[in-house]
Write an enzyme that holds these catalytic residues in place. Sequence first.
Site, short mmCIF file in Angstrom:
data_model
loop_
_atom_site.label_atom_id
_atom_site.label_comp_id
_atom_site.label_asym_id
_atom_site.label_seq_id
_atom_site.Cartn_x
_atom_site.Cartn_y
_atom_site.Cartn_z
N HIS A 1 -131.56 -47.97 43.47
CA HIS A 1 -131.33 -48.38 44.85
C HIS A 1 -132.51 -49.16 45.42
O HIS A 1 -132.42 -49.70 46.52
CB HIS A 1 -131.01 -47.17 45.74
CG HIS A 1 -132.16 -46.24 45.98
ND1 HIS A 1 -132.37 -45.10 45.24
CD2 HIS A 1 -133.17 -46.28 46.87
CE1 HIS A 1 -133.45 -44.47 45.68
NE2 HIS A 1 -133.95 -45.17 46.68
N ASP B 1 -128.70 -44.03 39.31
CA ASP B 1 -129.76 -44.55 40.18
C ASP B 1 -130.94 -44.96 39.31
O ASP B 1 -131.99 -44.31 39.30
CB ASP B 1 -130.16 -43.50 41.22
CG ASP B 1 -130.93 -44.12 42.39
OD1 ASP B 1 -131.14 -45.35 42.38
OD2 ASP B 1 -131.31 -43.37 43.32
N GLY C 1 -140.24 -43.95 50.58
CA GLY C 1 -141.27 -44.69 49.87
C GLY C 1 -141.61 -44.06 48.53
O GLY C 1 -142.15 -44.72 47.65
N SER D 1 -139.32 -43.07 46.49
CA SER D 1 -138.22 -43.38 45.58
C SER D 1 -138.70 -44.14 44.35
O SER D 1 -139.53 -45.04 44.44
CB SER D 1 -137.16 -44.21 46.29
OG SER D 1 -136.25 -43.39 46.94
N SER E 1 -134.80 -40.11 43.17
CA SER E 1 -133.63 -40.75 43.75
C SER E 1 -133.59 -40.50 45.25
O SER E 1 -133.71 -41.42 46.04
CB SER E 1 -132.35 -40.22 43.09
OG SER E 1 -131.20 -40.75 43.72
#
Length: 457
Positions: A241, A269, A348, A350, A365
């Site tokens: 993402h 993801d 942030g 992720s 994720s």
Amino acid sequence: MAHRHTVIRHRAAVTVLGALVLAGLPSAAAGEPKPAGSASSAAQTLGADEPAPEVLSALQRDLGLTRSQAQDRLVNEAEAGTRAGRLRNALGERFAGAWLRGTVSAELTVATTSADGVPAIEAEGAKAVVVRNTLPRLRAVKAQLDRTAILADTRDTPLWYVDVPGNRVVLEATDRSAADAFVKAAGLRPDQVGVRVTTNRPRLFANLTGGDPFYIDGLARCSVGFSVTQGQQQGFVTAGHCGRPGARTTGYNQAAQGTFQASTFPGKDMAYVAVNADWTATADVRAAGGTTVRVGGSVEALVGASVCRSGSTTGWHCGTIQQHDTSVSYAEGRVDGLTQTTVCAEPGDSGGPYVAGVQAQGVTSGGSGDCTSGGTTFYQPVNPILSDFGLTLTTAASGQAAPAPQGTTTADTWATGRVYDTGATVTRAGVRYRCLQPHQAQGVWSPEATPALWQRV
């Protein structure tokens, strides 16, 4: 309700998470635990006998352990994975899952659907639990929910998974009516799915050292996951993402870095970024105080094992693995196959890496909560990323393939760079081996040299 020698009690409800993009740029084992010094072959293979000080410090802080307990926990977890793998292969269809418990992960529990499997489990020093449902049966129920979610609105039923210790499928929902409607739409009976009501909704944590920040098209920030190679091309994996194919990235220093080559979200993801010649892939993951931890492989840890995460917003934090193969319905779309943890994270973070000891586990994720009050996170397991995109994890080992011994080769000859799941069989030098733990094969991990990962058959 699952059955064993005594009845398994349902556990308390857990919280559901999700993820957000952070916009903008910065200003310019069973029995007594083994002593850490008496590491088994499994602990030595996985590097658990010589853990990085940064891992031990974070486990002490986040799990409330002493240094000795942290050391023992890592050794016990490494040993337990091999024992669980042997039992999964021995029990076959009767195997119904394995998990760890205890301050130092000293208790390995293995579930079986037949009392006939109990002696084999106890012979491995594990606790035996006899349950009603096989894993295929539970996965079939979850698969029905997965298929229904393709067309259904799952905003009020954001999370579902196979609860291995509970021997059931669990659906988390914002209210009971939404859960009942989803279960009915899937054609399932109410007694086939346990429901937990929660007010939390998943969100995405999107905002070459794992955990360092990188920026996407000058608009958003995520975290580097793990360094990888694809042939001679270097790069890193992160959350899908965070960017689409073609999106350009800059590094922590705002210098041109690379381009998204592949990205999958929703559904999974995961993403792969190829970097330019100014960047060099390393086996390092950012830990506390500017230190790093070197990744040694990608052996998947058991439920209950400790895991640590690095991210560009909140840094280095640890917790435990709660569930594998979790389906999460974010506002932006559903993702299957995630692992749920008690590690905290914030926007942030992720894409940042999770490690169990020195073994790569996955990339952040989403989640809920924060690192002040605590929270829950989900990570995309790393082995599927490596397999789907044809990538090789960068590790502390030499990375060179072990020389193939003389003998007849077959289509299933063991090969470095290939991702193997538990139960997979390979041939090497005319000898057959069965995989004990999911991992990407490395040259230093040939089957005959790693009984922690392979069992001769």
